[in-house]
Write a protein that holds these residues in place. Sequence first.
Motif, mmCIF file in Angstrom:
data_model
loop_
_atom_site.group_PDB
_atom_site.id
_atom_site.type_symbol
_atom_site.label_atom_id
_atom_site.label_comp_id
_atom_site.label_asym_id
_atom_site.label_seq_id
_atom_site.Cartn_x
_atom_site.Cartn_y
_atom_site.Cartn_z
ATOM 1 N N GLY A 1 83.318 37.744 66.558
ATOM 2 C CA GLY A 1 84.466 37.909 67.251
ATOM 3 C C GLY A 1 85.940 36.867 66.881
ATOM 4 O O GLY A 1 85.697 35.923 66.289
ATOM 5 N N HIS A 2 86.851 37.076 67.779
ATOM 6 C CA HIS A 2 88.054 36.150 67.108
ATOM 7 C C HIS A 2 88.900 36.573 68.342
ATOM 8 O O HIS A 2 88.995 37.553 68.975
ATOM 9 C CB HIS A 2 88.787 36.714 65.777
ATOM 10 N N PRO A 3 89.785 35.575 68.531
ATOM 11 C CA PRO A 3 91.006 35.629 69.812
ATOM 12 C C PRO A 3 91.617 36.741 69.490
ATOM 13 O O PRO A 3 91.932 37.438 68.598
ATOM 14 C CB PRO A 3 91.807 34.279 69.460
ATOM 15 N N PRO A 4 92.292 37.280 70.719
ATOM 16 C CA PRO A 4 93.194 38.489 70.724
ATOM 17 C C PRO A 4 94.549 38.451 70.027
ATOM 18 O O PRO A 4 94.770 37.097 69.804
ATOM 19 C CB PRO A 4 93.242 38.907 72.382
ATOM 20 N N GLY A 5 95.273 39.423 69.852
ATOM 21 C CA GLY A 5 96.410 39.144 69.150
ATOM 22 C C GLY A 5 96.553 40.163 67.921
ATOM 23 O O GLY A 5 95.482 40.286 67.286
ATOM 24 N N THR A 6 97.566 40.805 67.833
ATOM 25 C CA THR A 6 97.613 41.534 66.522
ATOM 26 C C THR A 6 99.109 41.322 65.927
ATOM 27 O O THR A 6 100.146 40.830 66.496
ATOM 28 C CB THR A 6 97.733 43.033 67.039
ATOM 29 N N ALA B 1 94.675 42.587 63.042
ATOM 30 C CA ALA B 1 94.477 41.515 63.913
ATOM 31 C C ALA B 1 95.134 40.217 63.614
ATOM 32 O O ALA B 1 95.200 39.959 62.053
ATOM 33 C CB ALA B 1 92.795 41.167 64.000
ATOM 34 N N THR C 1 79.125 37.681 70.344
ATOM 35 C CA THR C 1 80.346 38.822 69.884
ATOM 36 C C THR C 1 80.051 39.612 68.852
ATOM 37 O O THR C 1 80.835 40.635 68.514
ATOM 38 C CB THR C 1 81.578 37.810 69.529
ATOM 39 N N LEU D 1 87.457 34.316 73.555
ATOM 40 C CA LEU D 1 88.138 33.270 74.400
ATOM 41 C C LEU D 1 87.092 32.860 75.658
ATOM 42 O O LEU D 1 86.985 31.618 75.856
ATOM 43 C CB LEU D 1 89.415 33.666 74.877
ATOM 44 N N PRO E 1 84.438 38.535 75.267
ATOM 45 C CA PRO E 1 85.619 38.285 74.499
ATOM 46 C C PRO E 1 85.441 36.678 73.948
ATOM 47 O O PRO E 1 84.759 35.936 74.662
ATOM 48 C CB PRO E 1 86.760 38.403 75.560
ATOM 49 N N LYS F 1 78.361 41.756 74.915
ATOM 50 C CA LYS F 1 79.582 41.164 74.033
ATOM 51 C C LYS F 1 80.512 40.702 75.138
ATOM 52 O O LYS F 1 80.764 41.242 76.075
ATOM 53 C CB LYS F 1 80.230 42.669 73.313
ATOM 54 N N ASN G 1 92.640 36.755 61.538
ATOM 55 C CA ASN G 1 91.376 37.532 60.907
ATOM 56 C C ASN G 1 90.922 36.531 59.655
ATOM 57 O O ASN G 1 91.261 35.294 59.836
ATOM 58 C CB ASN G 1 92.162 38.618 59.948
#
Lengths: 374, 337
Positions: free
Chosen positions: A172-177, A183, A100, A112, A110, A108, A186
């Motif tokens: 990286g980190h999981p999706p979502g805002t 993010a 990531t 997850l 995702p 790269k 964070n």
Amino acid sequence: MTTPDTASRRSLGEWWSNLSRPQQWLVLIPVVVLIYALPVLNPPIISTEPGFDFQIAMFEVARYALVAIGLNVVVGQAGLLDLGYIGFFAIGAYVAALFTSPDSPLQKLPFLAVIPLAMAITMVFGIILGTPTLRLRGDYLAIVTLGFGEIVRLVADNVDPLRGQSGFQQVGHPPGTNDDGSALFNNTDGTPWYWLTVTVIIAVLFLVGNLERSRVGRAWIAIRDDEDAASIMGVNTFKFKIWAFVIGAAIGGLSGALYAGQIGFVNNQKFDVVTSMLFLAAVILGGSGNKVGVILGAVVVAYVPLRFLVIAEYKFLIFGIALIVLMIFRPQGLLGARQRLLTYGRQAYQRLLGKGEQVSSDTALVVEKNGGAR
Amino acid sequence: MSINHALPLFLAQEDSWIKFDLEALGSQFWNSTVEGLSQGSIYALVALGYTLVYGVLKLINFAHSEVFIYGAYATWFVFYGLGFRPGATPDLPVMELIGFLLLALVAAMAISGGTAVALERVAYRPLRKKGAPRLVFLITAIGASFVLQQLLFIWRGGNAEQAIRLLRPQEVFSIGDASVTNITLIIVVASVLMMVGINMFVNRSRLGRGIRAVAQDPDTATLMGVNKERVIVITFLIGGLLAGAAALLYMMKNPQGASYQGGFLLGIKAFTAAVLGGIGNLRGALLGGLLLGLAENYGQSLFGGEWRDVVAFVLLVLILMFRPTGILGESLGKARV
């Protein structure tokens, strides 16, 4: 049984095991809700602030709990003393970073998708380490796993593509805002990470709990209590030891990947033997073999130094002393493992005697009573 | 997927981070041998402590590495207390030098021996009284190792002590293209002498017979009038004394070696040496120590300096996999006719 303390603990355990499954759930749900609410509530006495951000502290605690559950499968359930668990944790973190971070030349993925990948790769390493070494017993296995942990660390030090001390930024980190577009997951806000980790812990507890109650779990207990006898009775000891090792490794990799995501930065400085011992201390302090116990142990090991920052400098000393004192006076840990009959046996016991079964508090560590050290 | 492009690139860098340099091995051969033998004899002395305790108690005394490093600190403080400071090596008359080194030797042996006995008294004896299983002993040993290490850390901080050197390395003679210094010579000769002494002590003396008897069968030995507790204390004491002597030699070789973590690596390597030769076997410790020292140094010239510790750990894993009882096998308790 003689002291009031053990009597009350036993009766609490008895009370719990006499409840039916749905009743246990009724008690558990509010507890779980409370656990989820903790970082939002930020209760005054429990809070680690102003010294340390409470949400991050809660994530640290949850991360240690996950590690302890994984290590408990190896040490507590199957009785294999693993001093190199940090190796699996490190591999998980590095896999997350390699796939990531923009610092890595690799493709790269995702975050997850990286988590199952990290678990798969640590499982492979579990097999690589386990297959040749699981013929060894006790102390020797402990030393070999210690060597494995050190090899992983030294490789991270010396192999250039792993970037040594400069490490990998922006893991990286999981999706979502959030509403403002930043993010959700964070590096500064521990709450979503804590919720994610607690959810993962609950899922892992389900899986491990089911394994424990299955043929595999019974084989582990048999191996832990007397490997030779288990082998003679037809348990394929090698196969089930590998099972324990691989499952433990996967959970270690999982927690490593989560840790790398939250902290956002992976380098070679965080995977030393001392941390490995801290993981082991969590399992032993809490009571190896008992899932609730090891979570309690992890909470103690992770939370106490963050809450009382004055003693943080002395935490290794304190845990060292705690290990010695505990082994002398209470070798089964704070909460010992409780061996109990499986569901139908328990019901039969209840029918016939009108009371719950006696649960023994033997642990993985109280084996070979006569053949041990002299 | 572009992973197909990235992966070969990733692997293409391979030759840059691990070399396989047979030429270096050839040109460094004698240097590696001399260095390996002197390091190996220190490993061997520490390994004796592991081997003796393992032979008698079937316990890996994980805290033995701290017993050793306490001796190293004792040496440093004796040098410091005598008025020597980090920096240039002083010019001392020979007799004075020998006197100072003997003083440091006595102090290191006393501190290490005392630590080992105290460890046995505080951590292991209560467990033995309760008949605890072996894993409990190991965890206690880990806890004790932690405590001893952290006490040093709290007292002296995280940095290694600055080097104080009393003896300047001078070439005595050379083998091939490698020079053998006076320090190397002292280390190898002193360790071999001490090991021969211990071997004689265990095999010839009355106490040594007690040690062998307990190693072979503690219960029967007790019936035959051997004081088991005393034998165990003496075993820890001897292991500690040897670790103290090893600490002085180590500080002569690496004067900057006193650091709170310094014992860990050396301890693990000494344990590897003990396993290599056959843990519980006194001669095995010598053989294992020398072999490990050589293997490490040959590995260093072959793969590069940063891989030397990896060589030791891989060796540990390989030995335990293929020969868990080591080259000479466990034999402290073997009956001798």
